[in-house]
Scaffold this active site. Structure first.
Site, PDB file in Angstrom:
ATOM      1  N   HIS A 102       0.492   8.225  69.089  1.00 38.15           N
ATOM      2  CA  HIS A 102      -0.670   8.819  69.760  1.00 38.15           C
ATOM      3  C   HIS A 102      -1.222   9.918  68.844  1.00 38.15           C
ATOM      4  CE1 HIS A 102      -3.303   9.940  72.900  1.00 38.15           C
ATOM      5  NE2 HIS A 102      -2.483  10.551  73.737  1.00 38.15           N
ATOM      6  N   HIS A 162      -6.049   0.008  67.785  1.00 39.22           N
ATOM      7  CA  HIS A 162      -6.270   0.802  68.997  1.00 39.22           C
ATOM      8  C   HIS A 162      -6.107  -0.097  70.203  1.00 39.22           C
ATOM      9  CE1 HIS A 162      -8.085   3.635  71.767  1.00 39.22           C
ATOM     10  NE2 HIS A 162      -7.829   4.545  70.852  1.00 39.22           N
ATOM     11  N   ASP A 186      -7.935   8.660  63.766  1.00 38.01           N
ATOM     12  CA  ASP A 186      -6.959   9.398  62.968  1.00 38.01           C
ATOM     13  C   ASP A 186      -6.955   9.029  61.496  1.00 38.01           C
ATOM     14  OD1 ASP A 186      -5.923  11.061  64.857  1.00 38.01           O
ATOM     15  OD2 ASP A 186      -4.657   9.504  65.695  1.00 38.01           O
TER      16      ASP A 186
HETATM   17  N1  ACO Z   1      -0.639  -2.004  61.537  1.00 35.80           N
HETATM   18  C1  ACO Z   1      -0.196  -3.280  61.533  1.00 35.80           C
HETATM   19  N2  ACO Z   1      -0.166  -4.080  62.604  1.00 35.80           N
HETATM   20  C2  ACO Z   1      -0.599  -3.563  63.759  1.00 35.80           C
HETATM   21  C3  ACO Z   1      -1.099  -2.249  63.848  1.00 35.80           C
HETATM   22  C4  ACO Z   1      -1.106  -1.460  62.679  1.00 35.80           C
HETATM   23  N3  ACO Z   1      -1.558  -0.225  62.691  1.00 35.80           N
HETATM   24  N4  ACO Z   1      -1.471  -2.008  65.120  1.00 35.80           N
HETATM   25  C5  ACO Z   1      -1.223  -3.122  65.809  1.00 35.80           C
HETATM   26  N5  ACO Z   1      -0.707  -4.069  64.987  1.00 35.80           N
HETATM   27  C6  ACO Z   1      -0.358  -5.439  65.348  1.00 35.80           C
HETATM   28  C7  ACO Z   1       0.997  -5.478  66.055  1.00 35.80           C
HETATM   29  O1  ACO Z   1       2.055  -5.649  65.141  1.00 35.80           O
HETATM   30  C8  ACO Z   1       0.817  -6.652  66.978  1.00 35.80           C
HETATM   31  O2  ACO Z   1       0.972  -7.805  66.213  1.00 35.80           O
HETATM   32  P1  ACO Z   1       1.628  -9.163  66.854  1.00 35.80           P
HETATM   33  O3  ACO Z   1       0.762  -9.473  68.044  1.00 35.80           O
HETATM   34  O4  ACO Z   1       1.527 -10.137  65.738  1.00 35.80           O
HETATM   35  O5  ACO Z   1       3.018  -8.778  67.249  1.00 35.80           O
HETATM   36  C9  ACO Z   1      -0.649  -6.565  67.389  1.00 35.80           C
HETATM   37  O6  ACO Z   1      -1.308  -5.886  66.304  1.00 35.80           O
HETATM   38  C10 ACO Z   1      -0.888  -5.806  68.669  1.00 35.80           C
HETATM   39  O7  ACO Z   1      -0.238  -4.527  68.559  1.00 35.80           O
HETATM   40  P2  ACO Z   1       0.271  -3.701  69.775  1.00 35.80           P
HETATM   41  O8  ACO Z   1       1.242  -2.658  69.302  1.00 35.80           O
HETATM   42  O9  ACO Z   1       0.725  -4.634  70.859  1.00 35.80           O
HETATM   43  O10 ACO Z   1      -1.089  -3.011  70.250  1.00 35.80           O
HETATM   44  P3  ACO Z   1      -1.206  -1.784  71.204  1.00 35.80           P
HETATM   45  O11 ACO Z   1      -2.537  -1.860  71.821  1.00 35.80           O
HETATM   46  O12 ACO Z   1      -0.019  -1.674  72.103  1.00 35.80           O
HETATM   47  O13 ACO Z   1      -1.101  -0.548  70.182  1.00 35.80           O
HETATM   48  C11 ACO Z   1      -1.562   1.243  68.759  1.00 35.80           C
HETATM   49  C12 ACO Z   1      -2.117   0.269  69.826  1.00 35.80           C
HETATM   50  C13 ACO Z   1      -0.310   1.949  69.285  1.00 35.80           C
HETATM   51  C14 ACO Z   1      -2.627   2.307  68.471  1.00 35.80           C
HETATM   52  C15 ACO Z   1      -1.225   0.427  67.479  1.00 35.80           C
HETATM   53  O14 ACO Z   1      -2.393  -0.184  66.984  1.00 35.80           O
HETATM   54  C16 ACO Z   1      -0.578   1.296  66.403  1.00 35.80           C
HETATM   55  O15 ACO Z   1       0.643   1.464  66.419  1.00 35.80           O
HETATM   56  N6  ACO Z   1      -1.394   1.849  65.441  1.00 35.80           N
HETATM   57  C17 ACO Z   1      -0.850   2.727  64.443  1.00 35.80           C
HETATM   58  C18 ACO Z   1      -0.684   4.118  65.018  1.00 35.80           C
HETATM   59  C19 ACO Z   1      -2.004   4.820  65.221  1.00 35.80           C
HETATM   60  O16 ACO Z   1      -2.881   4.827  64.360  1.00 35.80           O
HETATM   61  N7  ACO Z   1      -2.123   5.444  66.396  1.00 35.80           N
HETATM   62  C20 ACO Z   1      -3.325   6.228  66.752  1.00 35.80           C
HETATM   63  C21 ACO Z   1      -4.028   5.584  67.884  1.00 35.80           C
HETATM   64  S1  ACO Z   1      -5.501   6.416  68.250  1.00 35.80           S
HETATM   65  C22 ACO Z   1      -5.021   7.768  69.081  1.00 35.80           C
HETATM   66  O17 ACO Z   1      -4.023   7.885  69.734  1.00 35.80           O
HETATM   67  C23 ACO Z   1      -5.890   8.859  68.963  1.00 35.80           C
END
Ligand code: ACO
Length: 437
Positions: free
Chosen positions: A268, A307, A363
């Site tokens: 987050h 996201h 971010d």
């Molecule tokens: N890098 C690589 N792969 C990713 C990323 C990433 N940053 N984000 C999601 N994926 C992939 C996952 O591995 C998953 O793949 P799969 O379906 O083949 O298993 C798919 O995309 C869906 O990912 P989830 O984690 O299920 O998506 P969710 O909506 O739960 O997560 C999140 C969203 C937590 C923001 C995620 O994209 C992430 O971890 N990003 C990196 C951290 C980040 O930048 N967080 C800031 C968010 S914005 C904020 O809070 C202000």
């Protein structure tokens, strides 16, 4: 207009049910009447992580993740970022309308009036270890403020809520700056009420021996815009925490401490810190393709990408990219920006990112700006918390006054063992003719 409904057939019993659809949603409690044998507890909706569950009605923030839209109280965030200040946006979020000039002045004066901390809070900060993470200090001290303001428990008194909202928005930057200075062993710099909200924060961060700190106007404005972009984001993880804790009628300082704790997590508000560490680890443009390959293989996540809601460009990331240019024109170009731009270019052209609909989020570039202004990486989530405070408070107040809300208490689908008994008790029960199965 006739009421919109959904007809559900339960194939276990052949019974049909009609449930109303309101504002594009069915009420999960309407599913309770669906039972497998006409009795017992009804059907639950199972939604870990709230992927498709609305927990409230809200009039504060609108997001359309497919179309990259973010609006506060109806105003596009791009417009607010260009033509308003963070304190005006804070007023808008809390009150629902932009302030007129008189309201604006009164609001700014009131917040400025509350920036000081009780001197005992300084002693509390002094008690933290020299290398304590400032976000940990912020979580601890904002929670501690509830003990300084017992009147904050009067959550159903409008005047009390107004006062706590002013205190929280005013004191978060002071707590944040004191936490940062504690880490470097510098004396705390007191607020300067002549300066703007962002300018005063820069003053509390960096004032040294000069009589008057003069913030650079470009950096001051950049910080103000970043705060605007972080001010609210509907039912994100920390806001959900704020509402949940608020639903138990805890005071807003305690609820804000809980929300800030959620924001501390690397998925987050901790992500901007991780982005900068990641760019440092990549180290040079040449190593970008190799890094993206590791992300594709599932070894790592690309921080600052992806996201829950935006499946297209995060509109805040677009604005931030432009702010980065303004800031770097003052502070000098950062090699990290070059790596970030290359990373974005390579990732956006890559099948994995296209398939998963992963775009830069807020971010991805914010950390580069914070670092260029001079903030240590540990301060990044703290800056996010300052920006998000008005949003948390607006959402807290809205939840509290919503007659449909009650204490937040999700249901669960139990997957543990059925009733069983400890061995001795089992023997005794068996002897008494009781089945212990
Ligand atoms: N890098 C690589 N792969 C990713 C990323 C990433 N940053 N984000 C999601 N994926 C992939 C996952 O591995 C998953 O793949 P799969 O379906 O083949 O298993 C798919 O995309 C869906 O990912 P989830 O984690 O299920 O998506 P969710 O909506 O739960 O997560 C999140 C969203 C937590 C923001 C995620 O994209 C992430 O971890 N990003 C990196 C951290 C980040 O930048 N967080 C800031 C968010 S914005 C904020 O809070 C202000």
């Amino acid at each position: 207009m006739a009421e919109e409904t959904l007809t559900i057939t339960d194939n276990r019993t052949g019974r049909r049910y009609e449930v109303p659809i309101r504002n594009g949603a069915i009420s999960a409690t309407d599913l309770q009447k669906i039972t497998s044998n006409g009795s017992g507890s009804g059907l639950l909706s199972y939604d870990p992580a709230f992927l498709n569950t609305a927990s409230c009605r809200s009039a504060i923030t609108f997001i359309d993740g497919e179309r990259s839209i973010l609006r506060y109280r109806g105003y596009p965030v791009e417009e607010l970022a260009e033509h308003s200040s963070f304190l005006e946006v804070a007023y808008l979020l809390i009150h629902g309308e932009m302030p007129d000039p008189t309201q604006r002045q009164q609001w700014v004066d009131a917040i400025t009036h509350h920036t000081l901390l009780h001197e005992n809070i300084k002693k509390l900060i002094d008690g933290f270890h020299h290398d304590a993470h400032p976000m940990g200090i912020l979580v601890g001290t904002v929670g501690a403020l509830s003990t300084f303001y017992p009147d904050a428990k009067d959550i159903f008194k409008e005047e009390s809520r107004r006062l706590q909202i002013l205190r929280l928005i005013a004191k978060m930057p002071t707590l944040a700056a004191f936490a940062a200075r504690h880490a470097v062993g510098m004396p705390y710099a007191y607020p300067d009420n002549d300066l703007s909200y962002a300018g005063n924060f820069l003053n509390m961060m960096w004032k040294a021996t000069e009589l008057k700190y003069e913030p650079n106007p470009v950096l001051e404005r950049a910080l103000d815009v970043l705060l605007i972009l972080h001010a609210d984001h509907e039912q994100n993880c920390s806001t959900n925490v704020m509402r949940a804790v608020g639903s138990a009628h805890a005071d807003p300082f305690s609820a804000t401490a809980a929300a800030a704790a959620a924001l501390y997590g690397p998925l987050h508000g901790g992500a901007n810190e991780q982005v900068l560490r990641m760019l440092g680890e990549i180290g040079s443009i040449n190593r970008v393709p190799e890094y993206v390959k590791r992300v594709r293989s599932g070894e790592l996540r690309l921080m600052g990408f992806g996201h829950r809601v935006y499946k297209n460009y995060d509109p805040r990331a677009q604005i931030i990219k432009k702010v980065a240019d303004d800031v770097l024109a003052v502070t000098g170009r950062s090699p990290l920006l070059d790596i970030a731009l290359e990373l974005e270019r390579v990732a956006l052209a890559d099948d994995y990112f296209i398939k998963h609909r992963l775009y830069p989020n807020v971010d991805f570039y914010s950390g580069i700006i914070y670092a260029a202004i001079g903030f240590p990486v540990e301060m990044f989530p703290v800056l996010f918390a300052i920006g998000r405070t008005p949003g948390w408070l607006a959402q807290w107040q809205e939840g509290l006054l919503d007659p449909e809300q009650k204490i937040a208490r999700p249901r669960q689908v139990y997957t543990g063992p059925p009733e069983r008994h400890l061995p001795g008790i089992r023997a005794a029960k068996a002897g008494a003719g009781t089945s212990a199965g």
